[in-house]
Design a protein around this motif. Structure first.
Motif, PDB file in Angstrom:
ATOM      1  N   GLN A 132      23.217 -29.834  33.157  1.00  0.00           N
ATOM      2  CA  GLN A 132      22.103 -29.563  34.219  1.00  0.00           C
ATOM      3  C   GLN A 132      22.924 -30.382  35.447  1.00  0.00           C
ATOM      4  OE1 GLN A 132      18.743 -31.258  32.416  1.00  0.00           O
ATOM      5  NE2 GLN A 132      18.305 -29.120  31.552  1.00  0.00           N
ATOM      6  N   ALA A 136      23.205 -28.146  39.220  1.00  0.00           N
ATOM      7  CA  ALA A 136      22.714 -28.479  40.340  1.00  0.00           C
ATOM      8  C   ALA A 136      23.707 -28.706  41.280  1.00  0.00           C
ATOM      9  CB  ALA A 136      21.713 -29.793  40.349  1.00  0.00           C
ATOM     10  N   VAL A 154      12.369 -26.079  46.198  1.00  0.00           N
ATOM     11  CA  VAL A 154      12.982 -26.268  44.597  1.00  0.00           C
ATOM     12  C   VAL A 154      11.805 -25.834  43.552  1.00  0.00           C
ATOM     13  CG1 VAL A 154      14.036 -27.978  43.059  1.00  0.00           C
ATOM     14  CG2 VAL A 154      14.555 -28.055  45.425  1.00  0.00           C
ATOM     15  N   VAL A 161      16.773 -29.613  35.505  1.00  0.00           N
ATOM     16  CA  VAL A 161      17.856 -29.210  36.804  1.00  0.00           C
ATOM     17  C   VAL A 161      16.974 -29.579  37.815  1.00  0.00           C
ATOM     18  CG1 VAL A 161      18.867 -27.259  37.803  1.00  0.00           C
ATOM     19  CG2 VAL A 161      19.040 -27.519  35.215  1.00  0.00           C
ATOM     20  N   LEU A 165      18.380 -31.585  41.206  1.00  0.00           N
ATOM     21  CA  LEU A 165      18.550 -30.686  42.531  1.00  0.00           C
ATOM     22  C   LEU A 165      17.699 -31.545  43.650  1.00  0.00           C
ATOM     23  CD1 LEU A 165      17.644 -27.081  41.597  1.00  0.00           C
ATOM     24  CD2 LEU A 165      19.719 -28.037  42.886  1.00  0.00           C
TER      25      LEU A 165
END
Ligand code: NDP
Length: 334
Positions: A132, A136, A154, A161, A165
């Motif tokens: 993950q 990102a 987002v 994830v 992010l």
């Protein structure tokens, strides 16, 4: 070590919308070293990723059943072929490769993305981070290079994830509008640094985004939800914005005429992480950045729950019912 003849794995014996084709079995053959550059990893933790649901549902194809599930794991090298040079028995590695919901995995030294850990500490954190974080990091660098003062949407910001992010986008000096469905998740993303939060179940997300951005819209939308979020992402982007469509949590995006991108000159990207990390150079570039971020605590991985390997179906149901936040891991029996 002498390897046992059989092992515990979780495999799929067919496709299904529900969870009935997920089978934990206890007598699956343990792989053996047949080639000089092969090695066997005794897994410690395997990461749960949404992609497994796409294989189960038949959204992504599977060549042959039974299919041992899983895409990433972390464990110890327990056997190496005679020409393996980069790894030795006793090394701890995090790696991205199919069939990781198993006690043992065979991989070929140069055909798999492997990251050698310094030692056997912090295994859970690394096991929870690899895929993950790479997703990102590569997406905010290559799908849309997030810059200082950008404002970015987002989706599923409290997810595995999503939480990464939010942290990485904030570290670039950009602003985040996070989407999350429950009060608890919304609190969590604000605590991670998101500047604004919107309930992902609201029907007026675009209006709220336009209000926050003084009518302009966002520079980029990182959209993993897919089918149900497509239109909202498109409407929430500013002129020349970038639509990063990277998941199907609500189902795949329906086919659309490319001309709908023209009124605002939108760039549409549909990336998959594996195609950003397929050469040694790319892998080393991104994997070492992830390791550095973790070592320096600049990236914090939130583990929702660690499930026993045989309870993977429960983990999948939790993930797909939108109740989880952060990363789900499987504890592999030793
Ligand atoms: P998440 O932890 O983000 O879980 C999915 C989240 O999506 C839910 O918690 C929920 O958040 C949100 N969601 C919104 N609508 C739905 C819906 N109809 N059904 C289910 N969930 C919904 O999962 P992951 O972190 O594992 O993965 C996130 C996404 O990223 C997935 O779509 C995955 O396929 C994609 N991905 C893509 C990669 C690539 O290479 N392209 C690589 C890795 C992941 P909420 O309830 O808060 O809205």
């Amino acid at each position: 070590m002498t390897l046992p003849k059989t092992q515990q794995v979780v495999y799929l014996d067919g496709t299904s919308e529900g969870y009935d084709t997920i089978k934990p079995v206890f007598d699956f053959p343990v792989p053996t070293i047949d080639g000089p550059t092969e090695m066997i990893i005794k897994n410690r933790y395997a990461g749960v990723n949404y992609i497994e649901s796409y294989f189960r549902k038949g959204i992504y194809p599977i060549e042959k059943f039974p299919y041992v599930m899983g895409r990433e794991a972390l464990g110890e090298v327990v056997a190496v072929g005679k020409d393996v040079t980069k790894y030795k028995v006793g090394d701890f590695v995090a790696y991205v490769n199919p069939n990781t919901f198993a006690q043992f995995n065979k991989i070929t030294e140069d055909k798999v993305q492997v990251y050698k850990l310094k030692d056997g500490s912090h295994l859970k954190e690394y096991g929870a981070a690899i895929m993950q974080s790479l997703t990102a990091l590569t997406f905010i660098t290559e799908a849309y290079n997030v810059k200082k003062d950008d404002i970015v949407l987002v989706w599923a910001a409290a997810g595995g994830v999503g939480k990464i992010l939010v942290q990485l986008i904030k570290s670039r000096g950009a602003k985040v509008i996070a989407l999350a469905s429950s009060k608890e998740k919304q609190k969590e993303v604000l605590a991670l640094g998101a500047d604004y939060v919107i309930n992902s179940k609201d029907s007026d997300i675009t209006e709220q985004v336009l209000k926050i951005t003084n009518g302009e819209g966002v520079h980029a939308s990182f959209d993993s939800v897919g089918k149900t979020s497509f239109e909202t992402s498109l409407k929430s982007l500013r002129r020349k914005g970038t639509f990063v469509s990277f998941g199907n949590s609500s189902g795949p995006v329906e086919p659309f005429p490319v001309t709908i991108l023209s009124p605002k000159n939108i760039k549409f990207v549909r990336p998959q992480v594996f195609a950003y990390i397929s050469t040694d150079e790319e892998w080393n570039f991104y994997a070492s950045q992830v390791a550095e971020l973790l070592d320096n605590k600049k990236l914090v991985i939130d583990i929702y729950k660690v499930y026993p390997l045989e309870k993977y179906a429960e983990a999948a149901a939790d993930l797909e019912s939108r109740k989880t936040s952060g990363k789900l891991l499987l504890d592999i029996p030793q």
